[in-house]
Design a protein around this motif. Structure first.
Motif, PDB file in Angstrom:
ATOM      1  N   LYS A  90       6.166  25.808  -1.100  1.00 28.04           N
ATOM      2  CA  LYS A  90       6.386  26.424   0.205  1.00 28.04           C
ATOM      3  C   LYS A  90       5.775  27.821   0.203  1.00 28.04           C
ATOM      4  O   LYS A  90       6.302  28.730  -0.434  1.00 28.04           O
ATOM      5  CB  LYS A  90       7.890  26.526   0.512  1.00 28.04           C
ATOM      6  CG  LYS A  90       8.613  25.187   0.542  1.00 28.04           C
ATOM      7  CD  LYS A  90       8.128  24.314   1.692  1.00 28.04           C
ATOM      8  CE  LYS A  90       8.887  23.008   1.770  1.00 28.04           C
ATOM      9  NZ  LYS A  90       8.350  22.117   2.844  1.00 28.04           N
ATOM     10  N   ASN A  91       4.685  27.992   0.911  1.00 31.55           N
ATOM     11  CA  ASN A  91       3.994  29.285   0.928  1.00 31.55           C
ATOM     12  C   ASN A  91       4.556  30.170   2.042  1.00 31.55           C
ATOM     13  O   ASN A  91       3.848  30.592   2.954  1.00 31.55           O
ATOM     14  CB  ASN A  91       2.488  29.079   1.107  1.00 31.55           C
ATOM     15  CG  ASN A  91       1.696  30.322   0.759  1.00 31.55           C
ATOM     16  OD1 ASN A  91       2.150  31.167  -0.008  1.00 31.55           O
ATOM     17  ND2 ASN A  91       0.507  30.447   1.326  1.00 31.55           N
ATOM     18  N   PHE A  92       5.840  30.471   1.948  1.00 35.62           N
ATOM     19  CA  PHE A  92       6.515  31.274   2.965  1.00 35.62           C
ATOM     20  C   PHE A  92       6.160  32.755   2.811  1.00 35.62           C
ATOM     21  O   PHE A  92       5.971  33.248   1.703  1.00 35.62           O
ATOM     22  CB  PHE A  92       8.025  31.120   2.857  1.00 35.62           C
ATOM     23  CG  PHE A  92       8.558  29.771   3.284  1.00 35.62           C
ATOM     24  CD1 PHE A  92       7.713  28.767   3.736  1.00 35.62           C
ATOM     25  CD2 PHE A  92       9.919  29.506   3.242  1.00 35.62           C
ATOM     26  CE1 PHE A  92       8.202  27.531   4.134  1.00 35.62           C
ATOM     27  CE2 PHE A  92      10.426  28.269   3.635  1.00 35.62           C
ATOM     28  CZ  PHE A  92       9.558  27.286   4.081  1.00 35.62           C
ATOM     29  N   LYS A  93       6.120  33.458   3.948  1.00 39.51           N
ATOM     30  CA  LYS A  93       5.950  34.909   3.977  1.00 39.51           C
ATOM     31  C   LYS A  93       7.101  35.512   4.761  1.00 39.51           C
ATOM     32  O   LYS A  93       7.513  34.971   5.788  1.00 39.51           O
ATOM     33  CB  LYS A  93       4.620  35.287   4.632  1.00 39.51           C
ATOM     34  CG  LYS A  93       3.398  34.851   3.869  1.00 39.51           C
ATOM     35  CD  LYS A  93       2.123  35.170   4.630  1.00 39.51           C
ATOM     36  CE  LYS A  93       1.879  36.654   4.739  1.00 39.51           C
ATOM     37  NZ  LYS A  93       0.586  36.979   5.390  1.00 39.51           N
ATOM     38  N   GLY A  94       7.647  36.621   4.273  1.00 33.69           N
ATOM     39  CA  GLY A  94       8.739  37.270   4.972  1.00 33.69           C
ATOM     40  C   GLY A  94      10.045  37.155   4.208  1.00 33.69           C
ATOM     41  O   GLY A  94      10.078  36.685   3.070  1.00 33.69           O
ATOM     42  N   TRP A 103      18.039  27.738   6.879  1.00 33.32           N
ATOM     43  CA  TRP A 103      17.065  28.748   6.486  1.00 33.32           C
ATOM     44  C   TRP A 103      16.657  29.527   7.733  1.00 33.32           C
ATOM     45  O   TRP A 103      16.262  28.933   8.740  1.00 33.32           O
ATOM     46  CB  TRP A 103      15.826  28.096   5.870  1.00 33.32           C
ATOM     47  CG  TRP A 103      16.064  27.479   4.531  1.00 33.32           C
ATOM     48  CD1 TRP A 103      16.896  26.441   4.241  1.00 33.32           C
ATOM     49  CD2 TRP A 103      15.453  27.873   3.301  1.00 33.32           C
ATOM     50  NE1 TRP A 103      16.855  26.149   2.908  1.00 33.32           N
ATOM     51  CE2 TRP A 103      15.977  27.008   2.296  1.00 33.32           C
ATOM     52  CE3 TRP A 103      14.530  28.845   2.936  1.00 33.32           C
ATOM     53  CZ2 TRP A 103      15.592  27.107   0.962  1.00 33.32           C
ATOM     54  CZ3 TRP A 103      14.140  28.943   1.615  1.00 33.32           C
ATOM     55  CH2 TRP A 103      14.671  28.081   0.636  1.00 33.32           C
ATOM     56  N   ALA A 104      16.728  30.840   7.642  1.00 36.20           N
ATOM     57  CA  ALA A 104      16.395  31.672   8.797  1.00 36.20           C
ATOM     58  C   ALA A 104      15.442  32.788   8.411  1.00 36.20           C
ATOM     59  O   ALA A 104      15.585  33.425   7.365  1.00 36.20           O
ATOM     60  CB  ALA A 104      17.667  32.271   9.401  1.00 36.20           C
ATOM     61  N   LEU A 105      14.448  33.008   9.267  1.00 35.50           N
ATOM     62  CA  LEU A 105      13.528  34.143   9.151  1.00 35.50           C
ATOM     63  C   LEU A 105      13.861  35.073  10.311  1.00 35.50           C
ATOM     64  O   LEU A 105      13.442  34.846  11.448  1.00 35.50           O
ATOM     65  CB  LEU A 105      12.077  33.668   9.236  1.00 35.50           C
ATOM     66  CG  LEU A 105      10.992  34.747   9.211  1.00 35.50           C
ATOM     67  CD1 LEU A 105      11.033  35.538   7.914  1.00 35.50           C
ATOM     68  CD2 LEU A 105       9.616  34.127   9.423  1.00 35.50           C
ATOM     69  N   GLY A 106      14.666  36.085  10.030  1.00 35.37           N
ATOM     70  CA  GLY A 106      15.188  36.908  11.105  1.00 35.37           C
ATOM     71  C   GLY A 106      16.114  36.076  11.979  1.00 35.37           C
ATOM     72  O   GLY A 106      17.054  35.443  11.497  1.00 35.37           O
ATOM     73  N   ASP A 107      15.806  36.018  13.279  1.00 37.04           N
ATOM     74  CA  ASP A 107      16.611  35.222  14.208  1.00 37.04           C
ATOM     75  C   ASP A 107      16.103  33.793  14.349  1.00 37.04           C
ATOM     76  O   ASP A 107      16.745  32.976  15.022  1.00 37.04           O
ATOM     77  CB  ASP A 107      16.614  35.885  15.603  1.00 37.04           C
ATOM     78  CG  ASP A 107      17.323  37.229  15.594  1.00 37.04           C
ATOM     79  OD1 ASP A 107      18.249  37.394  14.769  1.00 37.04           O
ATOM     80  OD2 ASP A 107      16.937  38.106  16.386  1.00 37.04           O
ATOM     81  N   PHE A 108      14.960  33.517  13.739  1.00 33.37           N
ATOM     82  CA  PHE A 108      14.392  32.161  13.856  1.00 33.37           C
ATOM     83  C   PHE A 108      14.932  31.263  12.756  1.00 33.37           C
ATOM     84  O   PHE A 108      14.788  31.554  11.565  1.00 33.37           O
ATOM     85  CB  PHE A 108      12.871  32.221  13.772  1.00 33.37           C
ATOM     86  CG  PHE A 108      12.211  30.865  13.749  1.00 33.37           C
ATOM     87  CD1 PHE A 108      12.160  30.090  14.893  1.00 33.37           C
ATOM     88  CD2 PHE A 108      11.656  30.368  12.570  1.00 33.37           C
ATOM     89  CE1 PHE A 108      11.557  28.839  14.880  1.00 33.37           C
ATOM     90  CE2 PHE A 108      11.053  29.122  12.546  1.00 33.37           C
ATOM     91  CZ  PHE A 108      11.011  28.352  13.705  1.00 33.37           C
ATOM     92  N   VAL A 109      15.553  30.158  13.148  1.00 37.17           N
ATOM     93  CA  VAL A 109      16.095  29.197  12.198  1.00 37.17           C
ATOM     94  C   VAL A 109      15.086  28.077  11.993  1.00 37.17           C
ATOM     95  O   VAL A 109      14.626  27.450  12.972  1.00 37.17           O
ATOM     96  CB  VAL A 109      17.426  28.606  12.695  1.00 37.17           C
ATOM     97  CG1 VAL A 109      17.961  27.572  11.706  1.00 37.17           C
ATOM     98  CG2 VAL A 109      18.449  29.724  12.892  1.00 37.17           C
ATOM     99  N   LEU A 110      14.714  27.815  10.743  1.00 35.43           N
ATOM    100  CA  LEU A 110      13.745  26.763  10.450  1.00 35.43           C
ATOM    101  C   LEU A 110      14.305  25.403  10.853  1.00 35.43           C
ATOM    102  O   LEU A 110      15.495  25.122  10.634  1.00 35.43           O
ATOM    103  CB  LEU A 110      13.398  26.752   8.958  1.00 35.43           C
ATOM    104  CG  LEU A 110      12.272  27.681   8.497  1.00 35.43           C
ATOM    105  CD1 LEU A 110      12.618  29.129   8.726  1.00 35.43           C
ATOM    106  CD2 LEU A 110      11.942  27.429   7.029  1.00 35.43           C
TER     107      LEU A 110
END
Length: 325
Positions: A90-94, A103-110
């Motif tokens: 998983k080449n995630f950034k952040g 799993w959440a990136l800020g307010d965005f839920v995957l």
């Protein structure tokens, strides 16, 4: 050792070719960026693994396995005498927060839980283990190769199944103590027997729905002037051989139009008639397998994509490209 090559995903190549010839909608543009980033992470993973060394292992990359009635994609399978290890990359950034399967990136839920994906992939291989009577063990790790990825996880048990960039080399070093003898070879053979082609590639676009012609590799414009053996970009000055342009067009054709047969006349139309029929025919015969001997002969590209063809044939060519740096 790597037993299979890792190529850019077919959908990525399709979207790239499409982006050069039409405007992508927001959804397709986001998918293009996601697939590009994912492939970059897989290549980084491969590079670090190669630097550490893996000659004592059997490693499958980027494969689809059909077990019973379902097909599952695997980024990497590492096979030793101890069993099979699934590496889901998983080449995630952040900065991601993981809590109760979310799993959440800020307010965005995957929309998907990477751990759930990993568990499904492991489960399919365990089913294959039972069907094969080899009774091999299956485990897995989530790999995060991007240095710009931060994971906030409170569950220590989940952390045990995660490898981040700073620990990746150390993770690979552990495999130097592993061995692959006859038992590992038997497992590898079982896996090989269940490898299938990607069943999820989208249908191609309609032949006349996108722009035809040849474009510059450097700036992607279609404003080209014809020279004896080359085409010169009038926008940035890049000079590429006619052969290079035709190889790119053949690769684009492969991923853009699905099952549409490739013929000399179709390639003449697709390239906008900028290169003579004689040259088009010569390049098709060189880089494709020909089916039939009449005027209605069709062709199949010998290579996975443009880059593979250039890597294999480029050094042999008399005339060279002159790309601007």
């Amino acid at each position: 050792m790597f037993l299979t090559n890792r190529h850019p995903p077919e959908q990525l190549l399709q979207l790239k070719a499409l982006s050069h010839r039409t405007s992508l909608g927001d959804k397709n543009h986001q998918q293009l960026e996601r697939l590009s980033l994912g492939y970059q992470g897989e290549c980084l993973y491969d590079r670090v693994f190669t630097e550490v060394g893996h000659e004592n292992l059997h490693i499958y990359r980027d494969i689809y396995l059909k077990v019973e009635d379902s097909t599952t994609q695997y980024d990497t399978l590492i096979i030793t005498d101890q069993g099979v290890i699934v590496n889901e990359i998983k080449n995630f950034k952040g900065t991601y927060t993981v809590s109760e399967g979310s799993w959440a990136l800020g307010d965005f839920v995957l929309p998907d839980d990477p751990f759930a994906q990993l568990r499904r992939a492991i489960g399919k291989l365990r089913r294959l283990s039972n069907l094969s009577d080899l009774n091999f063990k299956v485990s897995g790790k989530l790999i995060f190769p991007n240095e710009e990825c931060t994971l906030i996880i409170n569950d220590e048990k989940l952390k045990e199944n995660i490898i981040i960039r700073s620990n990746l080399r150390r993770y690979f070093e552990r495999f130097k103590q592993s061995y692959s003898s006859n038992y590992a070879s038997a497992i590898s053979n079982v896996i090989s027997e269940h490898i299938v082609e990607n069943p999820y590639l989208k249908e191609g676009v309609a032949f006349d729905d996108i722009r035809h012609g040849l474009y510059c590799e450097a700036c992607r414009t279609f404003d080209l002037s014809t020279e004896r053996y080359h085409l010169r970009c009038l926008s940035c000055g890049t000079i590429e051989t006619k052969e290079t342009h035709l190889i790119r067009a053949i690769s684009d054709f492969k991923y853009l139009f699905g099952k549409l047969p490739l013929t000399t006349e179709k390639m003449m139309r697709f390239t906008g008639g900028q290169i003579s029929k004689r040259t088009v025919q010569r390049v098709l015969d060189k880089y494709c397998d020909r089916h039939g001997i009449s005027k209605s002969s069709t062709y199949t590209f010998k290579y996975y994509d443009f880059n593979e063809a250039m890597k294999h044939e480029g050094v042999k060519r008399r005339y060279k490209d002159h790309l601007l740096k």
